[in-house]
Design a protein around this motif. Structure first.
Motif, PDB file in Angstrom:
ATOM      1  N   ALA A   1       0.835  -1.202   0.000  1.00  0.00           N
ATOM      2  CA  ALA A   1       0.000   0.000   0.000  1.00  0.00           C
ATOM      3  C   ALA A   1       0.875   1.259   0.000  1.00  0.00           C
ATOM      4  O   ALA A   1       0.557   2.255  -0.635  1.00  0.00           O
ATOM      5  N   LYS A   2       1.980   1.184   0.701  1.00  0.00           N
ATOM      6  CA  LYS A   2       2.822   2.373   0.857  1.00  0.00           C
ATOM      7  C   LYS A   2       3.750   2.600  -0.341  1.00  0.00           C
ATOM      8  O   LYS A   2       3.913   3.719  -0.802  1.00  0.00           O
ATOM      9  N   PHE A   3       4.378   1.506  -0.802  1.00  0.00           N
ATOM     10  CA  PHE A   3       5.437   1.666  -1.812  1.00  0.00           C
ATOM     11  C   PHE A   3       5.164   0.930  -3.113  1.00  0.00           C
ATOM     12  O   PHE A   3       5.893   1.090  -4.085  1.00  0.00           O
ATOM     13  N   GLY A   4       4.141   0.071  -3.128  1.00  0.00           N
ATOM     14  CA  GLY A   4       3.863  -0.714  -4.327  1.00  0.00           C
ATOM     15  C   GLY A   4       4.494  -2.099  -4.238  1.00  0.00           C
ATOM     16  O   GLY A   4       5.438  -2.332  -3.486  1.00  0.00           O
ATOM     17  N   ALA A   5       3.932  -3.024  -5.020  1.00  0.00           N
ATOM     18  CA  ALA A   5       4.418  -4.401  -5.013  1.00  0.00           C
ATOM     19  C   ALA A   5       5.823  -4.487  -5.602  1.00  0.00           C
ATOM     20  O   ALA A   5       6.683  -5.206  -5.084  1.00  0.00           O
ATOM     21  N   ASP A   6       6.057  -3.748  -6.682  1.00  0.00           N
ATOM     22  CA  ASP A   6       7.376  -3.818  -7.321  1.00  0.00           C
ATOM     23  C   ASP A   6       8.488  -3.425  -6.349  1.00  0.00           C
ATOM     24  O   ASP A   6       9.508  -4.099  -6.258  1.00  0.00           O
ATOM     25  N   SER A   7       8.277  -2.332  -5.619  1.00  0.00           N
ATOM     26  CA  SER A   7       9.320  -1.866  -4.684  1.00  0.00           C
ATOM     27  C   SER A   7       9.501  -2.878  -3.559  1.00  0.00           C
ATOM     28  O   SER A   7      10.627  -3.146  -3.130  1.00  0.00           O
ATOM     29  N   THR A   8       8.392  -3.422  -3.062  1.00  0.00           N
ATOM     30  CA  THR A   8       8.472  -4.391  -1.964  1.00  0.00           C
ATOM     31  C   THR A   8       9.256  -5.623  -2.404  1.00  0.00           C
ATOM     32  O   THR A   8      10.152  -6.097  -1.713  1.00  0.00           O
ATOM     33  N   ARG A   9       8.910  -6.138  -3.581  1.00  0.00           N
ATOM     34  CA  ARG A   9       9.589  -7.330  -4.095  1.00  0.00           C
ATOM     35  C   ARG A   9      11.051  -7.035  -4.413  1.00  0.00           C
ATOM     36  O   ARG A   9      11.943  -7.795  -4.039  1.00  0.00           O
ATOM     37  N   ALA A  10      11.275  -5.925  -5.143  1.00  0.00           N
ATOM     38  CA  ALA A  10      12.652  -5.631  -5.557  1.00  0.00           C
ATOM     39  C   ALA A  10      13.527  -5.384  -4.329  1.00  0.00           C
ATOM     40  O   ALA A  10      14.681  -5.798  -4.285  1.00  0.00           O
ATOM     41  N   TYR A  11      12.947  -4.753  -3.302  1.00  0.00           N
ATOM     42  CA  TYR A  11      13.738  -4.536  -2.087  1.00  0.00           C
ATOM     43  C   TYR A  11      14.141  -5.877  -1.459  1.00  0.00           C
ATOM     44  O   TYR A  11      15.274  -6.055  -1.024  1.00  0.00           O
ATOM     45  N   SER A  12      13.194  -6.829  -1.438  1.00  0.00           N
ATOM     46  CA  SER A  12      13.516  -8.106  -0.796  1.00  0.00           C
ATOM     47  C   SER A  12      14.621  -8.848  -1.556  1.00  0.00           C
ATOM     48  O   SER A  12      15.324  -9.674  -0.988  1.00  0.00           O
ATOM     49  N   LEU A  13      14.785  -8.524  -2.834  1.00  0.00           N
ATOM     50  CA  LEU A  13      15.873  -9.126  -3.613  1.00  0.00           C
ATOM     51  C   LEU A  13      17.155  -8.324  -3.509  1.00  0.00           C
ATOM     52  O   LEU A  13      18.250  -8.836  -3.662  1.00  0.00           O
ATOM     53  N   PHE A  14      16.989  -7.029  -3.272  1.00  0.00           N
ATOM     54  CA  PHE A  14      18.095  -6.103  -3.405  1.00  0.00           C
ATOM     55  C   PHE A  14      18.857  -5.882  -2.096  1.00  0.00           C
ATOM     56  O   PHE A  14      20.052  -5.625  -2.095  1.00  0.00           O
ATOM     57  N   ALA A  15      18.139  -5.999  -0.965  1.00  0.00           N
ATOM     58  CA  ALA A  15      18.715  -5.572   0.309  1.00  0.00           C
ATOM     59  C   ALA A  15      20.003  -6.317   0.655  1.00  0.00           C
ATOM     60  O   ALA A  15      20.926  -5.754   1.219  1.00  0.00           O
ATOM     61  N   THR A  16      20.065  -7.590   0.321  1.00  0.00           N
ATOM     62  CA  THR A  16      21.273  -8.358   0.587  1.00  0.00           C
ATOM     63  C   THR A  16      21.218  -9.575  -0.320  1.00  0.00           C
ATOM     64  O   THR A  16      20.231  -9.778  -1.012  1.00  0.00           O
ATOM     65  N   SER A  17      22.279 -10.389  -0.328  1.00  0.00           N
ATOM     66  CA  SER A  17      22.202 -11.537  -1.224  1.00  0.00           C
ATOM     67  C   SER A  17      21.177 -12.522  -0.641  1.00  0.00           C
ATOM     68  O   SER A  17      21.021 -12.627   0.572  1.00  0.00           O
ATOM     69  N   PRO A  18      20.445 -13.205  -1.521  1.00  0.00           N
ATOM     70  CA  PRO A  18      19.230 -13.921  -1.086  1.00  0.00           C
ATOM     71  C   PRO A  18      19.462 -15.050  -0.082  1.00  0.00           C
ATOM     72  O   PRO A  18      18.537 -15.462   0.591  1.00  0.00           O
ATOM     73  N   ASP A  19      20.686 -15.536   0.048  1.00  0.00           N
ATOM     74  CA  ASP A  19      20.916 -16.615   1.015  1.00  0.00           C
ATOM     75  C   ASP A  19      21.167 -16.067   2.418  1.00  0.00           C
ATOM     76  O   ASP A  19      21.192 -16.812   3.379  1.00  0.00           O
ATOM     77  N   ARG A  20      21.321 -14.745   2.531  1.00  0.00           N
ATOM     78  CA  ARG A  20      21.601 -14.165   3.845  1.00  0.00           C
ATOM     79  C   ARG A  20      20.342 -13.708   4.544  1.00  0.00           C
ATOM     80  O   ARG A  20      19.320 -13.464   3.931  1.00  0.00           O
ATOM     81  N   GLU A  21      20.471 -13.536   5.854  1.00  0.00           N
ATOM     82  CA  GLU A  21      19.394 -12.968   6.637  1.00  0.00           C
ATOM     83  C   GLU A  21      19.133 -11.537   6.166  1.00  0.00           C
ATOM     84  O   GLU A  21      20.072 -10.814   5.868  1.00  0.00           O
ATOM     85  N   LEU A  22      17.864 -11.166   6.093  1.00  0.00           N
ATOM     86  CA  LEU A  22      17.525  -9.814   5.639  1.00  0.00           C
ATOM     87  C   LEU A  22      16.845  -9.072   6.779  1.00  0.00           C
ATOM     88  O   LEU A  22      15.773  -9.471   7.234  1.00  0.00           O
ATOM     89  N   ASP A  23      17.481  -8.011   7.256  1.00  0.00           N
ATOM     90  CA  ASP A  23      16.887  -7.200   8.322  1.00  0.00           C
ATOM     91  C   ASP A  23      16.072  -6.098   7.640  1.00  0.00           C
ATOM     92  O   ASP A  23      16.620  -5.188   7.036  1.00  0.00           O
ATOM     93  N   TRP A  24      14.766  -6.214   7.731  1.00  0.00           N
ATOM     94  CA  TRP A  24      13.865  -5.349   6.961  1.00  0.00           C
ATOM     95  C   TRP A  24      13.967  -3.890   7.398  1.00  0.00           C
ATOM     96  O   TRP A  24      13.799  -3.579   8.570  1.00  0.00           O
ATOM     97  N   GLN A  25      14.262  -3.014   6.441  1.00  0.00           N
ATOM     98  CA  GLN A  25      14.380  -1.581   6.726  1.00  0.00           C
ATOM     99  C   GLN A  25      13.427  -0.842   5.801  1.00  0.00           C
ATOM    100  O   GLN A  25      13.587  -0.899   4.590  1.00  0.00           O
TER     101      GLN A  25
END
Ligand SMILES: [Zn+2]
Ligand SMILES: [Zn+2]
Length: 857
Positions: free
Chosen positions: A627-651
């Motif tokens: 609702a806030k940022f859109g699906a694309d941003s939410t998804r791309a962030y989850s891929l972008f924040a760190t490499s996918p095998d690592r823990e991701l601390d949501w910011q």
């Protein structure tokens, strides 16, 4: 167009250029849902190469969490990429729909589990559609529906026919919270896998097992070939199977013969140390201990104490760290090699369900036995010495090499071992095992940590086990023609009084299929891990109603090319499904021996350093983010924040950053779309201004990088970062565009390829921009952009120049400069010359494209 011109744009143009994900995404979500076939795979007769990408199916709790989003965003990017690469892609989704939460919700809210589950599924599908995941819903599998679970029952009958399903009474793990038994794999650190704080109890019960141990060796050997699986998962499986090769040795009881047969059998992997055995240790619950304590109240009380200590350590999940205690039974056993009488003790660190529940204690050569012997002052006798090349121990020299105790290395030579003195330990193991077998008091044996899979559950919401008990005929399987055994509805579910189905007379009472007499049905249901053991086969022909699967379709699609899910399934689901596959292969209905060629385990999504949980109040809802940022941003962030095998601390600031990047990409393409549409496609041979050439180079480098990443590295964080840099460089050419120096055909090409690169990561935005650029066909199956290595090549390269390893200068030169010239230019640099002054150059090392190192004296 330079930013200054924004001021002269009218209001409507301004509005047009604002990136508003909600309107773009809703528009495309509606179009996509109107075309359900768009993500459908071609049949298995397709001539295209196939690609099966699979994310682990969720439990339908009713709401997606961020862990799901991350898992699915990875799979979705990959599926979209493979479509663009021209593959026939199977990208299905389903529901692991049986299980406890539905039953608990039913008890709490008085909603039937089926209704609760189907409602949750509907809600989650809406969420998935809004996130834009590309699932082929025509292959959907819902495991709680009879058209699926009847095949669980069919498989159960096949296991039964093959002697691989059996019923046995044994000590079982019982979770009081779940009010059901658990398989060994479902006990984590002594607690329930669902209830991390609930200690699992032991209960003696009768239940159904599947003989997974029949495949223990094959499951173990197969791990070697699973090169596309993470090493940590392979190691966990190896350890779980826990194969060890050794010898079963009988120690006769000294004196009278007891009820247990007058001998104690131990399992040892180190028969070469048997002359050093100075006691026998029994588990407190070993059958023979009961004999010993029968007329000895004092001993009995001591043993009870040991049992309690062991239970406590088990509960704490730390049996290895138990403080060792024991008690002497007053009895002796005879070492079959030396005929020596050794005392029999009971010890709290020996487990009844591991090996034979008895060990020979060799304190000199085992850590735990050493600790125990020290405590109770038992004899410690050295029988092996460190092996030195060419040296055999003698009476005279062995003291010189006496090892530090306990000495547990296998590289050793035997002493104090009668006729075996002087043998190397591997040789001794062979000879002593053969001797024991010849004399009839020993047997070479392989043991496993893996136990048969207990699949009975005393709960309602699961697959009924298709078995019938007849007073006359015994256990009778339900005939295949009578499947499915339907789970009755309107059942009064409580957690008390055993299986809820046992309180449904019309379910329980049945005619015996064999003799027609009165009989009763099994009222336990199957472990829900049965459902997930083979669901991915059903996706290839979900509507079949006369078979579980179509062998030809499976032959085309399997093995799964890429399986993606959480590492918490490394042992549970992933070992069960490997077992199921091998069984199906032996039935002749599939040809593959393993379900998945490659496995990827994504890292967890956490918040503020902790696992997201309602209790901590740190749950980030995907709906809120969308609702806030859109699906694309939410998804791309989850891929972008760190490499996918690592823990991701949501910011959240990180999601905002990705949103800003997508906005910039959107605005740039929108501003220039008109010019790009008008471009005639003819490329001019004109010399490009440097910044335009830089963009062209960056584009081809980025395509190369992203394409490589999709081949298996999957560092999408660097892929998205590369695309961000490309967008930045594009903004840097606004002056050239305004001045007409950016050839329109090239600009059009750059924009098209940029949008294609974005498609796997931000599918809504890519679809919108693709259409804006005047492209007719959908972007989903448009070919992935190629890169031109010549255009990707740097024109100039900067060399770092070191003198004796210390950085002294930087020299820029054309990328194709020959090595001698690189060397000459580096040495001619002003700063380098100063550093070299008065010194003798010994050597110059050139690392092409990077570095010149000058070694001086
Ligand atoms: Zn539990
Ligand atoms: Zn009968």
């Amino acid at each position: 167009m330079p930013d200054t011109q924004n001021t002269i744009m009218n209001q409507s143009e301004q509005r047009e250029l604002r990136y508003e994900p909600a309107s773009i995404e809703e528009k495309w979500a509606a179009r996509w849902s109107a075309d359900p076939a768009m993500y459908a795979a071609e049949s298995h007769q397709s001539r295209l190469p196939k690609y099966y990408v699979l994310e682990m199916l969720p439990y339908p709790s009713g709401v997606l969490h961020m862990g799901h989003v991350r898992n699915y965003a990875i799979g979705d990017a990959l599926a979209r990429h493979m479509w663009m690469r021209g593959y026939n892609v199977l990208h299905p989704m389903g529901w692991d729909a049986f299980g406890l939460p539905a039953e608990n919700a039913a008890i709490k809210n008085n909603v039937p589990p089926r209704e609760w589950t189907l409602r949750n599924i509907a809600q989650m599908k809406v969420q998935m559609a809004r996130l834009g995941f590309s699932y082929d819903w025509s292959t959907e599998v819902t495991t709680c529906l009879p058209d699926y679970y009847r095949w669980n029952q069919w498989f159960f009958l096949k296991f039964w026919e093959q002697g691989l399903a059996y019923k046995r009474k044994s000590k079982l793990n019982w979770c009081p919270e779940c009010a059901t038994v658990l398989a060994n794999e479902q006990v984590v650190n002594g607690c329930c896998w669902r209830h991390e704080e609930t200690v699992v109890e032991q209960r003696e019960m009768e239940q159904w097992f599947l003989r997974i141990t029949k495949y223990a060796d094959e499951l173990l050997d197969g791990i070697e070939k699973l090169e596309g699986w993470p090493d940590k998962v392979r190691t966990m499986q190896r350890n779980w199977i826990g194969r060890s090769v050794g010898v079963m040795v009988d120690f006769a009881l000294d004196g009278e013969v007891g009820a247990a047969g007058g001998k104690i059998t131990v399992f040892t992997t180190r028969i070469d140390t048997i002359y050093g055995a100075t006691s026998i240790l029994l588990a407190p619950e070993h059958a023979m201990v009961a004999d010993f304590t029968a007329n000895d109240g004092h001993l009995s009380a001591k043993v009870q104490g040991l049992i309690r200590e062991q239970a406590k350590a088990r509960e704490a999940g730390d049996i290895g760290g138990i403080e060792k205690h024991g008690v002497f039974t007053g009895r002796y056993a005879v070492n079959p090699f030396s005929q020596e009488k050794i005392p029999i003790w009971v010890a709290n660190y020996i487990l009844a369900d591991y090996g034979t529940g008895a060990i020979m204690s060799v304190p000199a050569h085992d850590d735990r036995d050493y600790e125990f012997a020290k405590k109770y002052d038992l004899e410690i006798r050295i029988v092996v010495l460190p092996r030195r090349t060419g040296e055999a121990p003698t009476e005279h020299n062995h003291h010189a090499s006496e090892p530090l105790l306990p000495y547990t290395e296998k590289e050793s030579l035997l002493i104090n071992s009668g006729e075996y003195n002087g043998l190397a330990n591997d040789d001794a193991i062979e000879k002593m095992a053969a001797h024991a077998e010849r004399q009839g008091f020993g047997k070479k044996t392989v043991t496993y940590r893996l136990k048969d899979w207990g699949v009975s559950r005393q709960r309602y919401w699961g697959t009924p086990i298709p078995m019938i008990y007849c007073g006359k005929c015994g256990i009778v399987p339900v005939p295949e023609s009578q499947l499915p055994v339907l789970l009755p509805e309107n059942v009064n579910i409580t957690q008390q009084g055993g299986s809820p189905l046992s309180r449904v007379p019309e379910f329980v009472n049945v005619k015996c299929p064999k003799c027609g007499g009165a009989a009763r049905r099994e009222t336990d249901t199957m472990d829900t891990f049965v459902d997930s053991s083979w669901y991915f086969y059903r996706y290839t022909s979900p509507k079949l109603d006369d078979r579980a699967l179509d062998t030809n379709a499976v032959g085309y699609w399997f093995p799964i090319d890429q399986y993606i899910g959480g590492v918490e399934h490394a042992i549970l689901h992933l070992i069960y499904s490997r077992f199921w596959t091998k069984f199906m292969r032996d039935l002749g209905i599939v040809k593959n021996a393993e379900p998945a060629e490659r496995l990827f385990t994504q890292g967890m999504v956490i918040k503020d350093g902790a696992k997201m949980s309602k209790n901590k109040g740190n749950v980030v809802s995907p709906d809120d983010m969308v609702a806030k940022f859109g699906a694309d941003s939410t998804r791309a962030y989850s891929l972008f924040a760190t490499s996918p095998d690592r823990e991701l601390d949501w910011q959240e600031t990180g999601v905002e950053g990705v949103h800003r990047f997508l906005s910039r990409a959107y605005r740039f393409v929108m501003r220039n779309a008109e010019a790009a549409r008008r471009a005639d496609g003819k490329s001019s041979a004109q010399e490009l201004p440097p910044r335009v050439r830089a963009v062209q180079r960056k584009l081809h480098q980025t395509i190369q990088r992203v394409t490589e990443d999709f081949k298996g590295r999957w560092h999408f964080n660097t892929s998205v970062a590369a695309i961000m840099e490309l967008v930045n460089d594009l903004y840097g050419t606004e002056d050239e565009i305004a001045a007409g120096k950016f050839p329109p055909a090239l600009l059009a090409d750059v924009l098209r390829r940029l949008v294609l690169l974005l498609a796997p990561f931000a599918p809504y935005l890519a679809a919108e921009l693709w259409e804006t650029l005047g492209e007719k066909g959908g972007i989903l199956r448009h070919p992935w952009p190629e890169f031109d290595p010549a255009l990707a090549k740097e024109d100039e390269i900067e060399y770092a120049v070191q003198v004796n390893g210390k950085l002294r200068g930087r020299v820029v030169m054309p990328a194709d400069t020959a090595q001698p010239d690189v060397r000459a230019k580096a040495l001619a640099d002003e700063k380098v010359r100063v550093a070299l002054d008065g010194k003798e150059v010994v050597k110059v090392i050139v690392i092409p494209g990077k570095l010149v190192n000058v070694v001086v004296k």
